[in-house]
Each structure stands twice: as structure tokens, then as C-alpha cells.
Design an enzyme around this catalytic site. Sequence first.
Site, PDB file in Angstrom:
ATOM      1  N   GLN A 101       0.849  -1.195   0.000  1.00  0.00           N
ATOM      2  CA  GLN A 101       0.000   0.000   0.000  1.00  0.00           C
ATOM      3  C   GLN A 101       0.885   1.245   0.000  1.00  0.00           C
ATOM      4  OE1 GLN A 101      -3.549  -0.529   2.879  1.00  0.00           O
ATOM      5  NE2 GLN A 101      -1.965  -1.856   3.691  1.00  0.00           N
ATOM      6  N   ASN A 102       2.179   1.052   0.225  1.00  0.00           N
ATOM      7  CA  ASN A 102       3.093   2.180   0.354  1.00  0.00           C
ATOM      8  C   ASN A 102       3.445   2.754  -1.019  1.00  0.00           C
ATOM      9  OD1 ASN A 102       3.074   1.515   3.040  1.00  0.00           O
ATOM     10  ND2 ASN A 102       5.017   0.398   2.975  1.00  0.00           N
ATOM     11  N   VAL A 103       3.670   4.048  -1.031  1.00  0.00           N
ATOM     12  CA  VAL A 103       4.016   4.734  -2.287  1.00  0.00           C
ATOM     13  C   VAL A 103       5.473   5.191  -2.262  1.00  0.00           C
ATOM     14  CG1 VAL A 103       1.636   5.488  -2.636  1.00  0.00           C
ATOM     15  CG2 VAL A 103       3.215   6.969  -1.376  1.00  0.00           C
ATOM     16  N   GLU A 148       0.707  -3.091  17.209  1.00  0.00           N
ATOM     17  CA  GLU A 148      -0.522  -3.095  18.016  1.00  0.00           C
ATOM     18  C   GLU A 148      -1.579  -3.951  17.329  1.00  0.00           C
ATOM     19  OE1 GLU A 148      -1.240   1.115  17.829  1.00  0.00           O
ATOM     20  OE2 GLU A 148      -2.205   0.965  15.854  1.00  0.00           O
ATOM     21  N   CYS A 161       3.105  19.741 -16.408  1.00  0.00           N
ATOM     22  CA  CYS A 161       3.538  18.826 -17.478  1.00  0.00           C
ATOM     23  C   CYS A 161       4.173  19.655 -18.599  1.00  0.00           C
ATOM     24  CB  CYS A 161       2.288  18.106 -17.982  1.00  0.00           C
ATOM     25  SG  CYS A 161       2.492  17.144 -19.481  1.00  0.00           S
ATOM     26  N   CYS A 200      -0.192  13.837 -15.687  1.00  0.00           N
ATOM     27  CA  CYS A 200      -0.696  15.130 -16.119  1.00  0.00           C
ATOM     28  C   CYS A 200      -2.227  15.107 -16.089  1.00  0.00           C
ATOM     29  CB  CYS A 200      -0.230  15.428 -17.554  1.00  0.00           C
ATOM     30  SG  CYS A 200      -0.937  16.966 -18.186  1.00  0.00           S
ATOM     31  N   HIS A 204      -1.418   1.394  -4.399  1.00  0.00           N
ATOM     32  CA  HIS A 204      -1.786   2.808  -4.282  1.00  0.00           C
ATOM     33  C   HIS A 204      -0.843   3.731  -5.016  1.00  0.00           C
ATOM     34  CE1 HIS A 204      -4.074   1.629  -0.388  1.00  0.00           C
ATOM     35  NE2 HIS A 204      -4.741   1.326  -1.476  1.00  0.00           N
TER      36      HIS A 204
HETATM   37  C1  BV8 Z   1     -11.777   2.995  -3.604  1.00  0.00           C
HETATM   38  C2  BV8 Z   1      -1.958   6.678  -1.317  1.00  0.00           C
HETATM   39  C3  BV8 Z   1     -13.645   2.874  -5.053  1.00  0.00           C
HETATM   40  C4  BV8 Z   1      -1.860   8.140  -1.275  1.00  0.00           C
HETATM   41  C5  BV8 Z   1      -3.744   5.915   0.160  1.00  0.00           C
HETATM   42  C6  BV8 Z   1     -16.311   6.432   2.835  1.00  0.00           C
HETATM   43  C7  BV8 Z   1     -16.123   7.523   1.999  1.00  0.00           C
HETATM   44  C8  BV8 Z   1     -15.231   7.466   0.919  1.00  0.00           C
HETATM   45  C9  BV8 Z   1     -14.493   6.294   0.656  1.00  0.00           C
HETATM   46  C10 BV8 Z   1     -14.679   5.223   1.516  1.00  0.00           C
HETATM   47  C11 BV8 Z   1     -15.570   5.273   2.580  1.00  0.00           C
HETATM   48  N1  BV8 Z   1     -15.523   4.083   3.214  1.00  0.00           N
HETATM   49  C12 BV8 Z   1     -14.631   3.268   2.603  1.00  0.00           C
HETATM   50  C13 BV8 Z   1     -14.137   3.945   1.544  1.00  0.00           C
HETATM   51  C14 BV8 Z   1     -13.152   3.454   0.602  1.00  0.00           C
HETATM   52  C15 BV8 Z   1     -11.794   4.047   0.962  1.00  0.00           C
HETATM   53  C16 BV8 Z   1     -11.413   3.604   2.357  1.00  0.00           C
HETATM   54  O1  BV8 Z   1     -11.115   2.437   2.573  1.00  0.00           O
HETATM   55  N2  BV8 Z   1     -11.410   4.566   3.318  1.00  0.00           N
HETATM   56  C17 BV8 Z   1     -11.049   4.243   4.685  1.00  0.00           C
HETATM   57  C18 BV8 Z   1     -10.380   5.470   5.331  1.00  0.00           C
HETATM   58  C19 BV8 Z   1     -12.312   3.827   5.437  1.00  0.00           C
HETATM   59  N3  BV8 Z   1     -10.893   3.496  -0.015  1.00  0.00           N
HETATM   60  C20 BV8 Z   1     -10.682   4.163  -1.166  1.00  0.00           C
HETATM   61  O2  BV8 Z   1     -11.136   5.258  -1.401  1.00  0.00           O
HETATM   62  C21 BV8 Z   1      -9.866   3.404  -2.210  1.00  0.00           C
HETATM   63  N4  BV8 Z   1     -10.556   3.479  -3.460  1.00  0.00           N
HETATM   64  O3  BV8 Z   1     -12.376   2.404  -2.743  1.00  0.00           O
HETATM   65  O4  BV8 Z   1     -12.300   3.274  -4.853  1.00  0.00           O
HETATM   66  C22 BV8 Z   1     -13.938   3.207  -6.461  1.00  0.00           C
HETATM   67  C23 BV8 Z   1     -14.106   2.159  -7.373  1.00  0.00           C
HETATM   68  C24 BV8 Z   1     -14.433   2.488  -8.681  1.00  0.00           C
HETATM   69  C25 BV8 Z   1     -14.554   3.837  -9.084  1.00  0.00           C
HETATM   70  C26 BV8 Z   1     -14.358   4.864  -8.148  1.00  0.00           C
HETATM   71  C27 BV8 Z   1     -14.040   4.561  -6.823  1.00  0.00           C
HETATM   72  C28 BV8 Z   1      -8.511   4.052  -2.391  1.00  0.00           C
HETATM   73  C29 BV8 Z   1      -7.733   3.971  -1.097  1.00  0.00           C
HETATM   74  C30 BV8 Z   1      -6.284   4.426  -1.358  1.00  0.00           C
HETATM   75  C31 BV8 Z   1      -6.048   5.740  -0.651  1.00  0.00           C
HETATM   76  N5  BV8 Z   1      -4.621   6.075  -0.787  1.00  0.00           N
HETATM   77  N6  BV8 Z   1      -2.448   6.208  -0.026  1.00  0.00           N
HETATM   78  C32 BV8 Z   1      -0.680   8.579  -0.442  1.00  0.00           C
HETATM   79  O5  BV8 Z   1      -0.017   7.749   0.200  1.00  0.00           O
HETATM   80  O6  BV8 Z   1      -0.454   9.781  -0.436  1.00  0.00           O
HETATM   81  S1  BV8 Z   1      -4.224   5.276   1.642  1.00  0.00           S
HETATM   82  C33 BV8 Z   1      -2.964   5.325   2.813  1.00  0.00           C
HETATM   83  O7  BV8 Z   1      -3.500   4.844   4.045  1.00  0.00           O
HETATM   84  C34 BV8 Z   1      -1.868   4.349   2.529  1.00  0.00           C
HETATM   85  O8  BV8 Z   1      -1.603   4.149   1.183  1.00  0.00           O
HETATM   86  C35 BV8 Z   1      -2.338   3.062   3.129  1.00  0.00           C
HETATM   87  O9  BV8 Z   1      -2.907   2.263   2.143  1.00  0.00           O
HETATM   88  C36 BV8 Z   1      -3.509   3.459   3.955  1.00  0.00           C
HETATM   89  C37 BV8 Z   1      -3.514   2.725   5.257  1.00  0.00           C
HETATM   90  O10 BV8 Z   1      -2.388   3.076   5.913  1.00  0.00           O
HETATM   91  P1  BV8 Z   1      -1.394   1.940   6.484  1.00  0.00           P
HETATM   92  O11 BV8 Z   1      -0.429   1.602   5.413  1.00  0.00           O
HETATM   93  O12 BV8 Z   1      -2.140   0.816   7.102  1.00  0.00           O
HETATM   94  O13 BV8 Z   1      -0.689   2.812   7.573  1.00  0.00           O
HETATM   95  P2  BV8 Z   1      -1.323   3.266   8.945  1.00  0.00           P
HETATM   96  O14 BV8 Z   1      -0.580   4.494   9.392  1.00  0.00           O
HETATM   97  O15 BV8 Z   1      -2.818   3.319   8.855  1.00  0.00           O
HETATM   98  O16 BV8 Z   1      -0.959   2.065   9.907  1.00  0.00           O
HETATM   99  C38 BV8 Z   1       0.410   1.775  10.142  1.00  0.00           C
HETATM  100  C39 BV8 Z   1       0.414   0.459  10.886  1.00  0.00           C
HETATM  101  O17 BV8 Z   1       1.761   0.062  11.082  1.00  0.00           O
HETATM  102  C40 BV8 Z   1      -0.226   0.574  12.257  1.00  0.00           C
HETATM  103  O18 BV8 Z   1      -1.072  -0.554  12.463  1.00  0.00           O
HETATM  104  C41 BV8 Z   1       0.972   0.531  13.211  1.00  0.00           C
HETATM  105  O19 BV8 Z   1       0.658  -0.130  14.427  1.00  0.00           O
HETATM  106  C42 BV8 Z   1       1.948  -0.302  12.426  1.00  0.00           C
HETATM  107  N7  BV8 Z   1       3.363  -0.032  12.708  1.00  0.00           N
HETATM  108  C43 BV8 Z   1       3.944   1.168  12.974  1.00  0.00           C
HETATM  109  N8  BV8 Z   1       5.280   0.990  13.125  1.00  0.00           N
HETATM  110  C44 BV8 Z   1       5.521  -0.336  12.946  1.00  0.00           C
HETATM  111  C45 BV8 Z   1       4.310  -0.993  12.686  1.00  0.00           C
HETATM  112  N9  BV8 Z   1       4.233  -2.312  12.467  1.00  0.00           N
HETATM  113  C46 BV8 Z   1       5.375  -3.026  12.519  1.00  0.00           C
HETATM  114  N10 BV8 Z   1       6.583  -2.472  12.761  1.00  0.00           N
HETATM  115  C47 BV8 Z   1       6.699  -1.135  12.977  1.00  0.00           C
HETATM  116  N11 BV8 Z   1       7.901  -0.611  13.227  1.00  0.00           N
HETATM  117 ZN    ZN Z   2       0.343  17.082 -20.111  1.00  0.00          ZN
END
Ligand code: BV8
Ligand code: ZN
Length: 238
Positions: free
Chosen positions: A100-102, A214, A147, A126, A118
Site C-alpha cells: 500500500q506504500n508509495v 498493536e 507537465c 498530467c 496505491h
Molecule cells: C476505492 C496513497 C472505489 C496516497 C492511500 C467512505 C467515503 C469514501 C471512501 C470510503 C468510505 N468508506 C470506505 C471507503 C473506501 C476508501 C477507504 O477504505 N477509506 C477508509 C479510510 C475507510 N478506499 C478508497 O477510497 C480506495 N478506493 O475504494 O475506490 C472506487 C471504485 C471504482 C470507481 C471509483 C471509486 C482508495 C484507497 C487508497 C487511498 N490512498 N495512499 C498517499 O499515500 O499519499 S491510503 C494510505 O493509508 C496508505 O496508502 C495506506 O494504504 C492506507 C492505510 O495506511 P497503512 O499503510 O495501514 O498505515 P497506517 O498508518 O494506517 O498504519 C500503520 C500500521 O503500522 C499501524 O497498524 C501501526 O501499528 C503499524 N506499525 C507502525 N510501526 C511499525 C508498525 N508495524 C510493525 N513495525 C513497525 N515498526
Molecule cells: Zn500534459
Amino acid sequence: MPELAEARQRLAEAQSVAVLTGAGISAESGIPTFRGAAGLWNHYRAEDLATPEAFARDPRLVWEWYNWRRETIAKAAPNPAHLALVKLERAKPSFTLITQNVDGLHNLAGSARVLKLHGDIWRMHCTDCGSNWPDRRVPLPKLPPHCACGGLARPGVVWFGEPLPRGMMNEAEHAVASSEVFLVIGTSATVYPAAGLVPFAKQNGAVVIEINLEPTPFSESVDFALEGPAGELLPQLL
Ligand code: BV8
Ligand code: ZN
């Protein structure tokens, strides 16, 4: 037999392995996570800035956030968790890394095949002519960047409310469905459809091993919920 030893045994026996990683695997490389205490950019949440609406409203603000993240990521090196996954890829007949990381750290570490659900912070799209290209300039000379055609450029990532790259989930699901062991590393498992791969793996009979600091919504249903930093636990698991 302690949990880690049994999980290591199951991983050692597996011929096909799939992995899902989140921001937590890059935390020990110095890259803040989205939902960690520090938050990604103190007064802003990812859900507020990583959206097409935020970009349409204020492209410069969104680009200031991405510029800051690119600068942070440019200073980061892969950590032992990334490197352990490179070793695992080379050791298994069938291996798929889904992230999921970029930040591109898996590729930098040497992972050959990475499904970037992602997108990639080092690519630009663009908004006018649709072309996309790599751009690693840190910092960007002008915000927002444009662009060659003059159109406004956006980061090559998937925002909330946007579909994942075509075919990407099919490929990820196919890999998970044919895996004997599924590793879920450093993700809060709250963003869909990526998080759906975890129950999907269980339904398809994979042994699911979670590594996280966690508990997550799936910690009760996975086979092994190993609590600790990925940089320490993953090398111990191999
Ligand atoms: C889609 C890229 C459909 C950008 C990201 C209500 C309204 C609107 C939308 C929704 C909704 N309900 C559900 C949705 C869908 C939505 C969604 O799931 N929302 C969530 C918030 C409920 N999903 C989407 O919108 C997706 N698209 O559904 O499209 C569609 C289909 C057809 C046509 C049109 C539409 C798109 C989702 C992608 C969003 N982009 N990132 C950027 O990075 O700038 S999301 C971003 O957060 C990340 O990419 C990652 O994927 C996401 C989750 O983050 P995590 O990677 O899990 O990180 P987080 O900080 O949350 O957790 C870290 C974890 O690591 C913790 O558990 C921590 O304990 C642990 N940790 C920390 N340190 C360590 C560790 N573990 C081990 N060792 C360590 N040292
Ligand atoms: Zn262009």
C-alpha cells in the site's frame, strides 16, 4: 512451541507466499505512518489531503504535503524488514509482494516484483494530457509542478475515492488465493479494498501471519498475530 517458532516453521514449509505491507514497514526507515501518534503532517490528516477534492480545491497545498513527503522519503533507506522480504522472494518458488506504500523502498531494497496498489510517489500524472512520467527531483523547483504540455501535474498515487490501477486487485487476489502463507506487515488494515485481502486470504485457506506493533481489526482472526517492530520480527521469522 512458541508462536514465533511455529510461524517460522509454517513459513519455511510454504512453497507459495504472498505479502501485504503498509506504512508500518517503513516506520523504522524514518517515514512517519498515516495514523501513528506523530500523524503524517501534524495539522493535516491523510484523509483530508489525499483526495481529488482537496487537490481540486488547493493543488498547491496538496503538493506542499507531497513535496515534504518526497523529501522525507528521499532521506530514508530500506530497513531490515524490507531486506528480509527480498531474501524471502529469492527463497520461494512463488512469491508476490503487495504494498500500500508509495515510498518505493521495496524496489530500492531489491524486491523484483512489487504490486503497488496505491501508486508511486516518484511518478507524476498530467491532469490534462494524461501522460505520466518519473520525477525524483527533491525539492520540486516549482509548486504545483506542470507537465511539458502546460497541464497541471498530480502525484502518481491513488487518492481516497479513486479506483486502484486496473487489474491490480485481480492480480493481488490471484496471488493471495494461491498462497499457502500470507504475511500482513505494518498495516492498520483499515483502508479498502487492500484490507479486504486479509479475510480473503483466510477464506482461501492461507495461513495468515500478522506483524504489527498493536492489534488490528483482524488480529483475532489471523493464525499468528506477532506483536513487535517488523525490522526485528521479520528477520527472526526467516
Ligand atoms: C476505492 C496513497 C472505489 C496516497 C492511500 C467512505 C467515503 C469514501 C471512501 C470510503 C468510505 N468508506 C470506505 C471507503 C473506501 C476508501 C477507504 O477504505 N477509506 C477508509 C479510510 C475507510 N478506499 C478508497 O477510497 C480506495 N478506493 O475504494 O475506490 C472506487 C471504485 C471504482 C470507481 C471509483 C471509486 C482508495 C484507497 C487508497 C487511498 N490512498 N495512499 C498517499 O499515500 O499519499 S491510503 C494510505 O493509508 C496508505 O496508502 C495506506 O494504504 C492506507 C492505510 O495506511 P497503512 O499503510 O495501514 O498505515 P497506517 O498508518 O494506517 O498504519 C500503520 C500500521 O503500522 C499501524 O497498524 C501501526 O501499528 C503499524 N506499525 C507502525 N510501526 C511499525 C508498525 N508495524 C510493525 N513495525 C513497525 N515498526
Ligand atoms: Zn500534459
